[in-house]
Design a protein around this motif. Structure first.
Motif, mmCIF file in Angstrom:
data_model
loop_
_atom_site.group_PDB
_atom_site.id
_atom_site.type_symbol
_atom_site.label_atom_id
_atom_site.label_comp_id
_atom_site.label_asym_id
_atom_site.label_seq_id
_atom_site.Cartn_x
_atom_site.Cartn_y
_atom_site.Cartn_z
ATOM 1 N N ILE A 1 -17.689 7.158 -12.576
ATOM 2 C CA ILE A 1 -18.014 6.147 -13.669
ATOM 3 C C ILE A 1 -17.004 5.004 -13.647
ATOM 4 C CG2 ILE A 1 -19.704 7.524 -14.756
ATOM 5 C CD1 ILE A 1 -17.825 7.546 -17.136
ATOM 6 N N ALA A 2 -17.398 3.642 -14.098
ATOM 7 C CA ALA A 2 -16.555 2.773 -14.542
ATOM 8 C C ALA A 2 -16.517 2.461 -15.885
ATOM 9 C CB ALA A 2 -16.602 1.618 -13.640
ATOM 10 N N GLY A 3 -15.411 2.214 -16.526
ATOM 11 C CA GLY A 3 -15.178 1.831 -17.902
ATOM 12 C C GLY A 3 -14.664 0.473 -17.895
ATOM 13 N N LEU A 4 -15.649 -0.574 -18.704
ATOM 14 C CA LEU A 4 -15.086 -2.035 -18.595
ATOM 15 C C LEU A 4 -15.292 -2.578 -20.256
ATOM 16 C CD1 LEU A 4 -17.243 -1.609 -16.042
ATOM 17 C CD2 LEU A 4 -16.112 -3.709 -15.216
ATOM 18 N N TYR A 5 -14.264 -3.447 -20.399
ATOM 19 C CA TYR A 5 -14.615 -4.251 -21.769
ATOM 20 C C TYR A 5 -15.816 -5.102 -21.697
ATOM 21 C CZ TYR A 5 -9.137 -3.535 -22.496
ATOM 22 O OH TYR A 5 -8.208 -2.919 -22.659
ATOM 23 N N THR A 6 -16.561 -4.672 -22.685
ATOM 24 C CA THR A 6 -17.977 -5.380 -22.731
ATOM 25 C C THR A 6 -17.764 -6.944 -23.003
ATOM 26 O OG1 THR A 6 -18.985 -3.395 -23.709
ATOM 27 C CG2 THR A 6 -20.381 -5.534 -23.900
ATOM 28 N N LYS A 7 -16.781 -7.445 -23.981
ATOM 29 C CA LYS A 7 -16.564 -8.739 -24.440
ATOM 30 C C LYS A 7 -16.250 -9.307 -23.045
ATOM 31 C CE LYS A 7 -14.127 -11.662 -27.412
ATOM 32 N NZ LYS A 7 -13.900 -12.610 -26.502
ATOM 33 N N ARG A 8 -15.241 -8.922 -22.276
ATOM 34 C CA ARG A 8 -14.794 -9.784 -21.112
ATOM 35 C C ARG A 8 -15.967 -9.778 -20.041
ATOM 36 N NH1 ARG A 8 -8.773 -6.993 -19.654
ATOM 37 N NH2 ARG A 8 -7.933 -7.401 -21.663
ATOM 38 N N LEU A 9 -16.844 -8.875 -19.950
ATOM 39 C CA LEU A 9 -17.827 -9.054 -18.957
ATOM 40 C C LEU A 9 -18.843 -10.117 -19.647
ATOM 41 C CD1 LEU A 9 -19.350 -5.232 -18.232
ATOM 42 C CD2 LEU A 9 -18.709 -7.117 -16.885
ATOM 43 N N ARG A 10 -19.215 -10.322 -20.786
ATOM 44 C CA ARG A 10 -19.731 -11.361 -21.338
ATOM 45 C C ARG A 10 -19.063 -12.654 -21.348
ATOM 46 N NH1 ARG A 10 -21.864 -7.521 -26.080
ATOM 47 N NH2 ARG A 10 -23.565 -6.235 -24.910
ATOM 48 N N ASP A 11 -17.769 -12.606 -21.404
ATOM 49 C CA ASP A 11 -17.034 -13.848 -21.128
ATOM 50 C C ASP A 11 -17.159 -14.317 -19.822
ATOM 51 O OD1 ASP A 11 -16.422 -14.218 -23.958
ATOM 52 O OD2 ASP A 11 -14.351 -13.114 -23.568
ATOM 53 N N LEU A 12 -17.648 -13.753 -18.890
ATOM 54 C CA LEU A 12 -17.417 -14.220 -17.514
ATOM 55 C C LEU A 12 -18.910 -15.328 -17.439
ATOM 56 C CD1 LEU A 12 -17.369 -10.985 -15.378
ATOM 57 C CD2 LEU A 12 -15.591 -12.760 -15.779
ATOM 58 N N LYS A 13 -19.556 -15.277 -18.256
ATOM 59 C CA LYS A 13 -20.670 -16.419 -18.540
ATOM 60 C C LYS A 13 -20.106 -17.771 -18.509
ATOM 61 C CE LYS A 13 -22.820 -14.810 -22.021
ATOM 62 N NZ LYS A 13 -23.966 -14.449 -23.004
#
Length: 698
Positions: A84-96
């Motif tokens: 599995i991969a573990g990612l910062y959710t906020k950073r993912l959403r900041d990609l918008k």
């Protein structure tokens, strides 16, 4: 309370779940595994699952939300913590904030790596933003047959509304990527009370606040769609416009499949050698024997996960089920034009749809081949891939059945399909695949493989990538030996090499299991050591029958199969130093071994035109782990050399030049060398005896 379902398996074990406590990642993995265990829910490598947890940021020590998701190329049914991969959710959403539209999709995937929290993460999959932009703690993205049937049905949005009312959202087909994540987010914002979203021509997203809630929500949604389809089918009565062709009886189907598989394998291997799989399940037969086969098969599959593994469409053979398959030359004349046409159409598909950045065209041969009245074949780089491709096409059949029952089946436009198949991200995934082993794509049949030297040879060839067919006269030892290999690696057949019909039956098992045979290793044997006057005619006959006649019949049948495949191969005889060296009390055994060795030279001369290499491995003194040294043979050799049985290993080690004990694994290494490295060697003898000067060939 355990819920009851008809169309899916409820596999949640409360005791198992409780043992995981509050470990949300462990519960997410557990949910993933039991969802992946039901092929009606999602197939091998298909779908994706995730969960979100609160973790301590190692740099700030603050609580942050982390999303854990199946990594690229993984399988939810076998998913573990390392996958599995573990990612910062906020950073993912900041990609918008940096997303620049559809043409920016590939760059966005590289930016996922800037969102990594867990440094041991697998590469994030393309589905990562689809999960990250939704707010739920646990999310399942699945490819159930019933949901894809709804997603692939004409008027899919209307059908979704009819089944679930306002409780499910719907988004039209779009290639997975960041923008599809934005569309899911938008759908949820516009329909805040929904329990899931149907993706046109693709699958479904469902969710929950806990792993169990997400699991139950997924099952409930799938069950409701399945019930809807079942009602439609019952009302419609006839599926696929009824039956056009009757199936042959089971035994005749298997006989036909065994006869034609080496031919199909050879034709599918024009670019690279392939391994085969055969299926004649009721689901397969209903479709391939139907009136709608010729209409639906060319349309291709709908879900990307399906056609990525099965190619955009199958090859439907024009052969009748009554076709005589015994005349190889005539059959090849009929089939070659069909394969050439398929390759031509695939090539046209590639060049019509390609763009400047498209990867080079891949193998244009079919993966799925349909033979009405008989069954369905699949060919791929290894057994697992071929089997999974077959399973995925069964899923596609279920989708077509459901969509046809609801309204009408629709497939992806060819350009959309091409954009997925030749997506640079898919190409990158292929490039990350482990390098194939030396004997990958090859099938080896080993006689005497229930133990001893034969089993050691099978172990070595399997470890180097081959599929192995174990044969022996003792079924109990075969079963035990076969159980030592991973799935999709081996099969076994009880085989008496003195009986041509028994050999034919073993070869049939090999063809049905893997599509054909590339390597024969004749290791079956026994040894009888007696003075001339004590050697009976029965002793003589049994050695000649097993060692010599058996080798003759194995080679003869192998030649027939190789002519069907046209791929060449290897025939290895496990003979003995005793075929070269005269010794006491050994007239029957030594003569039989000498006959094996000379037959190898004769076969090498005759079979070279078929690109079959024929060689001999000569062991000597393989006492430890060898079956022939059990019992009378050991007693005879000890007596002949005036020593005790216990002294045999040391005696044989001391008499060779290197003073080495020879093991079954040494013989296996010799076989591997001949079939994997010395690919321009034929008619030769390799002595594996530690160096016996009197056995030197020259």
């Amino acid at each position: 309370m355990i819920k009851k379902y008809k169309h899916v398996n409820y596999l949640w074990d409360e005791k198992k779940a409780k043992s995981l406590g509050d470990d949300q990642i462990a519960l997410f993995l557990y949910r993933s595994n039991i969802l992946g265990a039901d092929l009606r829910i999602t197939n091998y490598g298909g779908g994706n699952t995730s969960c979100k947890t609160i973790e301590k940021d190692p740099l700030t020590n603050e609580d942050v939300e982390i999303m854990w998701i199946k990594g690229s190329g993984g399988d939810i049914g076998t998913l573990t913590r390392s996958g599995i991969a573990g990612l910062y959710t906020k950073r993912l959403r900041d990609l918008k904030k940096v997303y620049q539209g559809i043409n920016d999709e590939d760059r966005m995937v590289s930016l996922f790596n800037h969102c990594i929290f867990d440094l041991n993460s697998k590469a994030p999959s393309i589905d990562t933003p689809l999960h990250g932009l939704l707010p739920f703690a646990h999310i399942d993205h699945l490819h159930p047959d019933a949901l894809i049937a709804v997603a692939a049905a004409k008027d899919s949005e209307k059908v979704t509304k009819e089944i679930w009312g306002d409780t499910m959202g719907w988004v039209p087909w779009q290639r997975p990527g960041f923008d599809l994540g934005l569309q899911l987010e938008k759908c949820l914002n516009e329909n805040p009370g929904i329990r899931g979203i149907v993706l046109g021509n693709h699958g479904v997203f469902t969710w929950g606040n806990t792993s169990y809630e997400s699991y139950i929500n997924s099952l409930d949604v799938i069950e409701k769609a399945s019930e809807f389809i079942e009602q439609k089918i019952n009302k419609k009565g006839s599926i696929f416009s009824g039956k056009k062709t009757d199936s042959l009886p089971k035994d005749q189907r298997l006989e036909k499949a065994a006869q034609i598989m080496p031919i199909l394998r050879g034709l599918c291997s024009s670019e690279q050698r392939m391994i085969g799989h055969f299926s004649d399940s009721e689901t397969v037969l209903e479709f391939i024997n139907s009136n709608d086969l010729q209409r639906l098969a060319p349309m291709g599959t709908s879900c990307p996960d399906h056609f990525l593994r099965t190619k955009i469409q199958p090859l439907v053979l024009k052969l009748s089920k009554e076709e005589d398959l015994t005349n190889t030359e005539a059959l090849l004349e009929k089939l070659k034009p069909e394969f050439n046409q398929y390759r031509k159409e695939y090539t046209n598909y590639y060049y019509t749809c390609k763009n400047d950045s498209s990867p080079a065209m891949r193998d244009p041969n079919p993966v799925i081949i349909i033979y009405p009245g008989v069954g369905m074949f699949s060919f791929a780089k290894n057994k697992q891939t071929a089997r999974v491709a077959n399973e995925f096409y069964v899923n596609a059949i279920n989708v077509m059945r459901g969509a046809e029952a609801i309204t009408e089946y629709t497939s992806l436009p060819r350009q959309e399909a091409f954009n997925i198949e030749y997506w640079l991200l898919e190409e990158a995934k292929l490039q990350r695949m482990p390098k194939e082993k030396p004997l990958s794509r090859k099938v080896a049949l080993i006689t005497g493989a229930g133990g001893g030297i034969g089993k050691a040879i099978a172990d070595k060839l399997a470890a180097e990538g081959a599929n192995v067919v174990l044969t022996d006269i003792n079924e109990e030892s075969l079963i035990a030996a076969n159980n030592t290999y991973p799935n999709d690696t081996s099969t076994y057949a009880v085989c008496d090499v003195t009986n041509p019909n028994s050999i034919a039956s073993a070869y049939k098992k090999a063809c049905l299991s893997f599509g054909g045979i590339d390597i024969i290793v004749h290791s079956a044997g026994l040894a009888i050591s007696k003075p001339l006057n004590d050697t009976t005619e029965k002793d003589w006959d049994i050695l000649q029958n097993i060692l010599v006649k058996g080798q003759f019949n194995l080679a003869k049948k192998f030649s027939c199969i190789n002519k069907k495949q046209g791929l060449g191969g290897d025939f290895i005889s496990i003979a003995s130093k005793n075929g070269l060296v005269a010794g006491p009390n050994n007239v029957a055994y030594g003569t039989a071994k000498a006959a094996q060795q000379h037959m190898v030279r004769l076969l090498a001369s005759e079979m070279a035109k078929e690109k079959v290499r024929v060689n001999t491995v000569n062991p000597d003194g393989v006492i430890i782990g060898s079956k022939i040294w059990q019992g009378a043979w050991a007693e005879g050799r000890a007596k002949a050399n005036n020593i005790t049985i216990e002294e045999l290993p040391a005696f044989y080690a001391k008499r060779n030049l290197l003073n080495e004990i020879i093991t079954p694994q040494d013989i296996a290494n010799g076989v591997f060398t001949l079939v994997a490295i010395l690919n321009k060697s034929t008619g030769n003898i390799i002595n594996i005896d530690g160096g016996m000067a009197n056995a030197f060939v020259r």
